[in-house]
Motif scaffolding. Structure first.
Motif, PDB file in Angstrom:
ATOM      1  N   ILE A   1      20.851  -6.353 -47.053  1.00  0.00           N
ATOM      2  CA  ILE A   1      20.277  -7.658 -47.397  1.00  0.00           C
ATOM      3  C   ILE A   1      21.423  -8.637 -47.664  1.00  0.00           C
ATOM      4  CG2 ILE A   1      18.855  -8.893 -49.092  1.00  0.00           C
ATOM      5  CD1 ILE A   1      17.402  -6.201 -49.584  1.00  0.00           C
ATOM      6  N   GLU A   2      21.212  -9.870 -47.282  1.00  0.00           N
ATOM      7  CA  GLU A   2      22.210 -10.916 -47.499  1.00  0.00           C
ATOM      8  C   GLU A   2      22.623 -10.950 -48.971  1.00  0.00           C
ATOM      9  OE1 GLU A   2      21.798 -15.629 -47.278  1.00  0.00           O
ATOM     10  OE2 GLU A   2      21.336 -14.616 -45.379  1.00  0.00           O
ATOM     11  N   LYS A   3      23.921 -10.843 -49.235  1.00  0.00           N
ATOM     12  CA  LYS A   3      24.410 -10.722 -50.618  1.00  0.00           C
ATOM     13  C   LYS A   3      24.103 -11.954 -51.469  1.00  0.00           C
ATOM     14  CE  LYS A   3      28.073  -7.273 -50.059  1.00  0.00           C
ATOM     15  NZ  LYS A   3      27.581  -6.751 -48.771  1.00  0.00           N
ATOM     16  N   SER A   4      23.920 -13.088 -50.832  1.00  0.00           N
ATOM     17  CA  SER A   4      23.620 -14.314 -51.590  1.00  0.00           C
ATOM     18  C   SER A   4      22.245 -14.246 -52.260  1.00  0.00           C
ATOM     19  CB  SER A   4      23.673 -15.532 -50.668  1.00  0.00           C
ATOM     20  OG  SER A   4      22.683 -15.430 -49.651  1.00  0.00           O
ATOM     21  N   LEU A   5      21.401 -13.296 -51.841  1.00  0.00           N
ATOM     22  CA  LEU A   5      20.075 -13.146 -52.434  1.00  0.00           C
ATOM     23  C   LEU A   5      20.097 -12.310 -53.713  1.00  0.00           C
ATOM     24  CD1 LEU A   5      17.792 -12.576 -49.313  1.00  0.00           C
ATOM     25  CD2 LEU A   5      17.893 -14.594 -50.775  1.00  0.00           C
ATOM     26  N   TYR A   6      21.223 -11.667 -53.995  1.00  0.00           N
ATOM     27  CA  TYR A   6      21.302 -10.768 -55.154  1.00  0.00           C
ATOM     28  C   TYR A   6      20.858 -11.461 -56.440  1.00  0.00           C
ATOM     29  CZ  TYR A   6      23.444  -8.158 -59.000  1.00  0.00           C
ATOM     30  OH  TYR A   6      23.669  -7.497 -60.188  1.00  0.00           O
ATOM     31  N   ALA A   7      21.474 -12.587 -56.754  1.00  0.00           N
ATOM     32  CA  ALA A   7      21.170 -13.284 -58.011  1.00  0.00           C
ATOM     33  C   ALA A   7      19.726 -13.784 -58.035  1.00  0.00           C
ATOM     34  CB  ALA A   7      22.136 -14.446 -58.224  1.00  0.00           C
ATOM     35  N   GLU A   8      19.234 -14.250 -56.887  1.00  0.00           N
ATOM     36  CA  GLU A   8      17.864 -14.765 -56.833  1.00  0.00           C
ATOM     37  C   GLU A   8      16.847 -13.660 -57.058  1.00  0.00           C
ATOM     38  OE1 GLU A   8      16.834 -17.508 -53.626  1.00  0.00           O
ATOM     39  OE2 GLU A   8      18.975 -17.606 -53.133  1.00  0.00           O
ATOM     40  N   LEU A   9      17.075 -12.518 -56.422  1.00  0.00           N
ATOM     41  CA  LEU A   9      16.155 -11.391 -56.591  1.00  0.00           C
ATOM     42  C   LEU A   9      16.138 -10.902 -58.030  1.00  0.00           C
ATOM     43  CD1 LEU A   9      17.067  -9.453 -53.333  1.00  0.00           C
ATOM     44  CD2 LEU A   9      14.799 -10.403 -53.850  1.00  0.00           C
ATOM     45  N   LEU A  10      17.317 -10.790 -58.644  1.00  0.00           N
ATOM     46  CA  LEU A  10      17.414 -10.317 -60.024  1.00  0.00           C
ATOM     47  C   LEU A  10      16.761 -11.296 -60.989  1.00  0.00           C
ATOM     48  CD1 LEU A  10      18.497  -8.218 -62.014  1.00  0.00           C
ATOM     49  CD2 LEU A  10      20.669  -9.468 -62.025  1.00  0.00           C
ATOM     50  N   THR A  11      17.037 -12.578 -60.814  1.00  0.00           N
ATOM     51  CA  THR A  11      16.430 -13.598 -61.675  1.00  0.00           C
ATOM     52  C   THR A  11      14.914 -13.590 -61.538  1.00  0.00           C
ATOM     53  OG1 THR A  11      18.387 -15.008 -61.568  1.00  0.00           O
ATOM     54  CG2 THR A  11      16.315 -16.063 -62.180  1.00  0.00           C
ATOM     55  N   ASP A  12      14.455 -13.430 -60.311  1.00  0.00           N
ATOM     56  CA  ASP A  12      13.013 -13.393 -60.058  1.00  0.00           C
ATOM     57  C   ASP A  12      12.371 -12.206 -60.761  1.00  0.00           C
ATOM     58  OD1 ASP A  12      10.638 -14.349 -58.585  1.00  0.00           O
ATOM     59  OD2 ASP A  12      10.824 -12.429 -57.544  1.00  0.00           O
ATOM     60  N   LEU A  13      13.037 -11.056 -60.747  1.00  0.00           N
ATOM     61  CA  LEU A  13      12.529  -9.883 -61.467  1.00  0.00           C
ATOM     62  C   LEU A  13      12.407 -10.189 -62.953  1.00  0.00           C
ATOM     63  CD1 LEU A  13      12.125  -6.563 -61.293  1.00  0.00           C
ATOM     64  CD2 LEU A  13      14.333  -6.634 -62.433  1.00  0.00           C
ATOM     65  N   ASN A  14      13.469 -10.715 -63.533  1.00  0.00           N
ATOM     66  CA  ASN A  14      13.468 -10.992 -64.969  1.00  0.00           C
ATOM     67  C   ASN A  14      12.420 -12.029 -65.356  1.00  0.00           C
ATOM     68  OD1 ASN A  14      15.545  -9.179 -65.525  1.00  0.00           O
ATOM     69  ND2 ASN A  14      17.143 -10.715 -65.173  1.00  0.00           N
ATOM     70  N   THR A  15      12.150 -12.951 -64.444  1.00  0.00           N
ATOM     71  CA  THR A  15      11.240 -14.054 -64.739  1.00  0.00           C
ATOM     72  C   THR A  15       9.785 -13.719 -64.440  1.00  0.00           C
ATOM     73  OG1 THR A  15      13.012 -15.613 -64.194  1.00  0.00           O
ATOM     74  CG2 THR A  15      10.771 -16.500 -64.275  1.00  0.00           C
ATOM     75  N   ASN A  16       9.551 -12.956 -63.383  1.00  0.00           N
ATOM     76  CA  ASN A  16       8.186 -12.824 -62.882  1.00  0.00           C
ATOM     77  C   ASN A  16       7.607 -11.416 -62.842  1.00  0.00           C
ATOM     78  OD1 ASN A  16       7.824 -15.640 -62.294  1.00  0.00           O
ATOM     79  ND2 ASN A  16       9.161 -15.375 -60.511  1.00  0.00           N
ATOM     80  N   PHE A  17       8.409 -10.390 -63.147  1.00  0.00           N
ATOM     81  CA  PHE A  17       7.871  -9.038 -63.029  1.00  0.00           C
ATOM     82  C   PHE A  17       6.624  -8.840 -63.891  1.00  0.00           C
ATOM     83  CE2 PHE A  17       7.595  -4.573 -64.418  1.00  0.00           C
ATOM     84  CZ  PHE A  17       7.353  -3.982 -63.186  1.00  0.00           C
TER      85      PHE A  17
ATOM     86  N   LYS B   1      19.087  -3.028 -64.099  1.00  0.00           N
ATOM     87  CA  LYS B   1      18.448  -3.693 -62.973  1.00  0.00           C
ATOM     88  C   LYS B   1      19.486  -4.280 -62.017  1.00  0.00           C
ATOM     89  CE  LYS B   1      14.483  -2.719 -64.719  1.00  0.00           C
ATOM     90  NZ  LYS B   1      13.752  -1.547 -64.184  1.00  0.00           N
ATOM     91  N   GLU B   2      20.641  -4.667 -62.555  1.00  0.00           N
ATOM     92  CA  GLU B   2      21.707  -5.168 -61.698  1.00  0.00           C
ATOM     93  C   GLU B   2      22.125  -4.114 -60.671  1.00  0.00           C
ATOM     94  OE1 GLU B   2      21.877  -7.321 -65.616  1.00  0.00           O
ATOM     95  OE2 GLU B   2      21.666  -5.240 -64.957  1.00  0.00           O
ATOM     96  N   GLU B   3      22.174  -2.883 -61.126  1.00  0.00           N
ATOM     97  CA  GLU B   3      22.566  -1.788 -60.238  1.00  0.00           C
ATOM     98  C   GLU B   3      21.478  -1.493 -59.208  1.00  0.00           C
ATOM     99  OE1 GLU B   3      24.045   2.872 -60.588  1.00  0.00           O
ATOM    100  OE2 GLU B   3      24.107   1.564 -62.353  1.00  0.00           O
ATOM    101  N   VAL B   4      20.225  -1.620 -59.628  1.00  0.00           N
ATOM    102  CA  VAL B   4      19.107  -1.417 -58.699  1.00  0.00           C
ATOM    103  C   VAL B   4      19.237  -2.364 -57.510  1.00  0.00           C
ATOM    104  CG1 VAL B   4      16.624  -1.724 -58.364  1.00  0.00           C
ATOM    105  CG2 VAL B   4      17.469  -0.523 -60.396  1.00  0.00           C
TER     106      VAL B   4
END
Length: 226
Positions: free
Chosen positions: A76-92, A63-66
């Protein structure tokens, strides 16, 4: 179709694209993330993001690579990378969609006395969250994830782990999955009966092909010769 010499008493399922409608779940989550993170700032056309998100998540990759690819493709703003990934892991899992007839089919099989198991490739917490969100955890006596045992289908070993935990034998088991390579071929190699979840009826490898979950109990009973 083979003649059954011994009664089938166990049914084991794959998860993704067998019980869990991965495509619909991805569409729902992509729509949510686009809105939640205001991605319209970077991608005016929401459909472009949803299509690419779904495409990349249907390829076997971390998912990190996705998300790295999505950020690169859409700037997309690179600072959103960690937030988007965490959100996937938490809320998918909150966007989990099961195929029609999921619960009804499992209830019927339980009532008919089958032992039910599930084998799925994927991270343990991620897959179990999806199973829980679908509300089907309690139907299964055994759930084995590749993330938990560090073995992936089509490796025979992960099938044997589930069979041992179910106190079942290959000869008395039906495996149901959507992938010829990961599900049907290894199940057949082990001596199980195998049902392919598919609309394509041209395949010769499985013992039966069925796309409607509500038809599965009858298909299994036909294999049993009932």
């Amino acid at each position: 179709m083979r003649t059954v010499l011994r009664e089938i008493d166990t049914v084991i399922f794959d998860l993704d694209q067998t019980l869990f409608d991965k495509n619909q779940s991805l569409l729902s989550f992509a729509n949510y993330q686009y809105n939640q993170f205001g991605l319209i700032r970077f991608i005016p056309n929401k459909r472009e993001f949803i299509d690419k998100f779904t495409e990349l998540n249907n390829v076997v990759m971390p998912k990190e690579e996705v998300y790295a690819k999505l950020i690169d493709i859409f700037h997309i703003e690179k600072s959103l990378y960690a937030e988007l990934l965490t959100d996937l892991n938490t809320n998918f899992h909150l966007h989990s969609v099961g195929f029609p007839g999921l619960h009804e089919m499992l209830v019927i099989l339980k009532q008919q006395g089958y032992k039910l198991g599930l084998i799925t490739n994927g991270r343990d917490f991620y897959q179990r969250n999806k199973i829980s969100a679908l509300g089907i955890t309690d139907y299964f006596s055994v759930i084995v994830t590749s993330g938990e045992v560090h073995i992936k289908k089509p490796d025979h070993a992960i099938f044997n782990i589930a069979l041992k935990d179910l106190d079942s034998s290959c000869e008395r088991t039906v495996f149901i999955g959507d992938s010829l390579r990961a599900d049907i071929i290894p199940a057949k190699e082990l001596g199980m009966f195998a049902i392919l979840k598919s609309k394509d009826e041209s395949h010769t490898e499985p013992d039966a092909i069925c796309d409607n979950l509500m038809d599965l109990p009858n298909v299994i009973n036909r294999i049993c010769g009932l």
